[in-house]
Each structure stands twice: as structure tokens, then as C-alpha cells.
Design a protein around this motif. Structure first.
Motif, short mmCIF file in Angstrom:
data_model
loop_
_atom_site.label_atom_id
_atom_site.label_comp_id
_atom_site.label_asym_id
_atom_site.label_seq_id
_atom_site.Cartn_x
_atom_site.Cartn_y
_atom_site.Cartn_z
N THR A 212 -99.49 -65.09 27.85
CA THR A 212 -99.09 -65.09 29.45
C THR A 212 -97.53 -64.50 29.44
O THR A 212 -96.77 -64.74 28.60
N MET A 213 -97.37 -63.81 30.71
CA MET A 213 -96.00 -63.30 30.86
C MET A 213 -94.83 -64.39 30.60
O MET A 213 -94.01 -64.14 30.12
N THR A 214 -95.15 -65.61 31.43
CA THR A 214 -94.32 -66.76 31.21
C THR A 214 -93.92 -67.02 29.88
O THR A 214 -92.79 -66.96 29.25
N ASN A 215 -95.04 -67.03 29.08
CA ASN A 215 -94.89 -67.61 27.63
C ASN A 215 -94.20 -66.32 26.86
O ASN A 215 -93.39 -66.75 26.05
N PHE A 216 -94.57 -65.22 27.04
CA PHE A 216 -93.97 -64.02 26.39
C PHE A 216 -92.52 -63.91 26.66
O PHE A 216 -91.84 -63.91 25.62
N ARG B 244 -90.37 -66.27 27.76
CA ARG B 244 -89.62 -67.46 27.07
C ARG B 244 -89.38 -67.30 25.50
O ARG B 244 -88.30 -67.36 25.05
N THR B 245 -90.62 -66.95 25.15
CA THR B 245 -90.49 -66.72 23.65
C THR B 245 -89.45 -65.73 23.17
O THR B 245 -89.03 -66.05 22.08
N ALA B 246 -89.85 -64.52 23.78
CA ALA B 246 -88.98 -63.36 23.39
C ALA B 246 -87.35 -63.72 23.75
O ALA B 246 -86.57 -63.45 22.69
N LYS B 247 -87.08 -64.45 24.76
CA LYS B 247 -85.76 -64.64 24.88
C LYS B 247 -85.13 -65.73 24.02
O LYS B 247 -84.11 -65.59 23.50
N THR B 248 -86.01 -66.65 23.40
CA THR B 248 -85.57 -67.40 22.56
C THR B 248 -85.31 -66.88 21.31
O THR B 248 -84.29 -67.12 20.80
N ALA B 249 -86.35 -66.07 20.85
CA ALA B 249 -86.01 -65.24 19.47
C ALA B 249 -84.79 -64.26 19.75
O ALA B 249 -84.21 -64.38 18.67
N LEU B 250 -84.54 -63.72 20.88
CA LEU B 250 -83.38 -62.79 20.95
C LEU B 250 -82.02 -63.66 20.75
O LEU B 250 -81.13 -63.11 20.32
N ASP B 251 -81.99 -65.00 21.50
CA ASP B 251 -80.72 -65.38 21.71
C ASP B 251 -80.52 -66.60 20.48
O ASP B 251 -79.45 -66.99 20.26
N GLN C 127 -98.65 -65.73 35.34
CA GLN C 127 -99.87 -66.58 34.67
C GLN C 127 -100.85 -65.59 34.03
O GLN C 127 -101.78 -66.02 33.41
N ARG C 128 -100.45 -64.06 34.34
CA ARG C 128 -101.44 -63.12 33.81
C ARG C 128 -101.14 -62.88 32.35
O ARG C 128 -99.81 -63.13 31.87
N ASN C 129 -101.97 -62.55 31.54
CA ASN C 129 -101.63 -61.94 30.26
C ASN C 129 -100.77 -60.68 30.41
O ASN C 129 -101.01 -59.96 31.32
N VAL C 130 -100.14 -60.37 29.28
CA VAL C 130 -99.01 -59.27 29.38
C VAL C 130 -99.80 -58.04 29.37
O VAL C 130 -100.34 -57.78 28.45
N ASN C 131 -99.39 -57.31 30.43
CA ASN C 131 -99.91 -56.08 30.53
C ASN C 131 -101.43 -55.76 30.86
O ASN C 131 -102.07 -54.90 31.09
N GLU C 132 -102.21 -57.23 30.85
CA GLU C 132 -103.74 -56.86 30.47
C GLU C 132 -104.15 -56.67 32.00
O GLU C 132 -103.88 -57.51 32.97
N GLY C 133 -104.68 -55.26 32.04
CA GLY C 133 -105.15 -55.10 33.39
C GLY C 133 -104.24 -54.70 34.43
O GLY C 133 -104.26 -54.30 35.83
#
Ligand SMILES: Nc1ncnc2c1ncn2[C@@H]1O[C@H](COP(=O)(O)OP(=O)(O)OP(=O)(O)O)[C@@H](O)[C@H]1O
Ligand SMILES: [Mg+2]
Length: 256
Positions: free
Chosen positions: A100-104, A106-113, A141-147
Motif C-alpha cells: 500500500t501507499m501508506t506502507n511504502f 513510511r518504509t521508504a522514509k524510514t530507510a532514507l532517514d 490504502q491502494r497498492n503503489v501505482n496499481e491501476g
């Protein structure tokens, strides 16, 4: 202040017909606070330059260098480049099924910082950035870029840019496929991030339309794997009027 410095970059790809040179000596320096526009014909290597900076494995660097504040970018992994502050908004953003966008985000932000963002602030920041970019709350809540539609994908790229605060943002045809309102909304997002003062931008585009909203300091004409001419914003208007004939030799070929 940060500086991305590209010096005499030569890049090739492996094809079934053998090695094919794409970038043939690109030199370009981008400082934070500056906006550089790259314009040029299809197939001239603009996306190749963007992908090479971001670290796409398909492209091999034959010679030349890329440094960010003196650090060797070419020696960094894709993750390290992102952590160093390089951001690429892709011409064709990829779908990430099952995330999901939310998870993506947050995960990316955590990895970056290197640490998780404080949940209260983060949730507020994401909501505010989505509202600024007129991205409906359902998208969280949608999957990243899906559709996602073409224009929705482009907005989501800018959403990431605004949340990750890169030092150098490379926007590869972020304006392509946007309706007039979306173009304005996306441009405002880039200008908002710019006004914070910590970002340099490389804007790849085919159209002067976006340059009315995002004012470039420099315009570079990219032809056959290198920068054929550079100038100020007026160069973009000239290109729109004249096209690329005087760079590609089409006139000469036609006997003009
Ligand atoms: N896997 C591949 N095999 C053969 N040629 C390739 C491959 N990948 C890229 N190229 C070629 O590299 C050249 C540069 O492509 P690139 O996508 O960088 O161009 P571009 O300037 O971004 O074009 P556009 O304006 O259409 O987006 C093109 O001629 C393309 O066909
Ligand atoms: Mg391209």
C-alpha cells in the motif's frame, strides 16, 4: 549547499547486437536552489542520464564521473544514492502490487532517514501533502501505482519528492500526460519544495508549458547523447518554435 557534478559521462547498454553507446560525454553541474531543464528529441538519452544517476543496473558507465558533494555516486548502491539525497521521478512509474501507499511511504522514509518518522507528525505530513497535490485520501490504502491513471502516477511521484526532501530531484517527463489543472498542481508541489531552499532540480521535458510554472535557470539541449547547447529560459521558447533540426542535421540531409 549541495552540488551534483557530472563530468564527461559515457554510458552504454548491452543489446543483442552488442554494446551500444548512449551517452557520449555529458557534463552538467546542478547546485541546490537551481532548476535545470533538459529538452531534446526522442531517443537522445535523457532518461538514460536520469536512470544512470539513480543507479539503474542496465546502464554501464564506461568513463566519466558523477559526484554529489565530492562523494563518488557511481560507487554507491541504488539505496545509498537515495539516502545521499538523490531522487528520481520516473518517466514510467512502476506498479508495486501488494504494497500500500501508506506502507511504502513510511518504509521508504524510514530507510532514507535511518529511523522511523514520528508517527503523529508523519501521518499529518502525508495527509497534508496528499491534500496539497489533490490526491484523494483513498489512495493511501491502494497498492503503489496499481491501476493509477498516468496523471495519478505522476502526482504520486511528486508526493514522494515532497515527503522525502531530496537534495537533487530528477523529474523525467513529470508533466507528460497531465491535464491543465494537474500540471499546475504538480508544478506548485515542485515550487513548494524548492522554496524550502534545499533542493536542486533536473527537469526533463518536451514542452515549454511546464516551464511557465517552474522557472528554469538553465536550459540544456540534449542531442545524440550529449548536451549540444545551453542557455537561459529563452532557449526553450526558441526550441519550441524551431524544433531540433539545427542540431540533428535534418536540414543538411534535406539539402537545405
Ligand atoms: N535495451 C535497449 N536496447 C536497445 N536500445 C536501447 C535499450 N534501452 C535504451 N535504448 C536506446 O537508447 C536510446 C536512448 O533512450 P532514452 O530512453 O534515454 O531516450 P530519451 O531521450 O529519454 O527519449 P524520450 O524523449 O522518448 O523519452 C534510445 O535510442 C533507445 O532506443
Ligand atoms: Mg525519456
Amino acid at each position: 549547499m549541495s552540488t551534483l557534478e557530472i563530468k564527461d559521462l559515457h554510458v552504454s547498454i548491452e543489446t543483442e547486437q552488442g554494446r551500444k553507446p548512449i551517452l557520449k560525454g555529458v557534463s552538467l553541474t546542478i547546485n541546490t536552489g537551481e532548476t535545470h531543464a533538459i529538452m531534446g528529441p526522442n531517443g537522445s538519452g535523457k532518461s538514460t542520464l536520469a536512470s544512470t544517476i539513480a543507479g539503474h543496473p542496465r546502464y554501464s558507465v564506461d568513463s566519466g564521473s558523477i559526484t554529489l558533494d565530492g562523494e563518488d555516486v557511481l560507487a554507491m548502491s541504488v539505496d545509498e544514492r537515495a539516502r545521499a539525497g538523490l531522487f528520481l521521478a520516473m518517466q514510467y512509474p512502476v506498479e508495486v502490487p501488494g504494497v500500500t501507499m501508506t506502507n511504502f511511504l513510511r518504509t521508504a522514509k524510514t530507510a532514507l532517514d535511518g529511523e522511523a518518522p514520528s508517527l503523529r507528525h508523519w501521518t499529518k505530513d502525508v495527509k497534508a501533502a496528499m491534500a496539497d497535490l489533490r490526491i484523494d485520501a483513498d489512495f493511501a490504502q491502494r497498492n503503489v501505482n496499481e491501476g493509477f491513471s498516468g496523471g495519478e502516477k505522476k502526482r504520486v511521484e511528486i508526493l514522494q519528492m515532497e515527503l522525502f526532501h531530496p537534495k537533487i530531484a530528477i523529474l523525467d517527463e513529470t508533466d507528460s500526460g497531465l491535464d491543465v489543472d494537474a500540471l499546475k498542481i504538480v508544478s506548485e508541489g515542485v515550487n513548494r519544495e524548492h522554496s524550502k531552499g534545499g533542493m536542486g532540480t533536473l527537469l526533463i521535458t518536451h514542452y515549454t508549458r511546464i516551464l511557465r510554472y517552474i522557472k528554469p535557470d538553465y536550459v540544456h539541449v540534449f542531442v545524440d547523447g550529449h548536451i549540444a547547447e545551453q542557455g537561459g529560459p529563452e532557449l526553450a521558447d526558441r526550441l519550441e518554435e524551431e524544433g531540433y533540426d539545427r542540431f540533428t542535421g535534418a536540414n543538411a540531409a534535406a539539402g537545405a
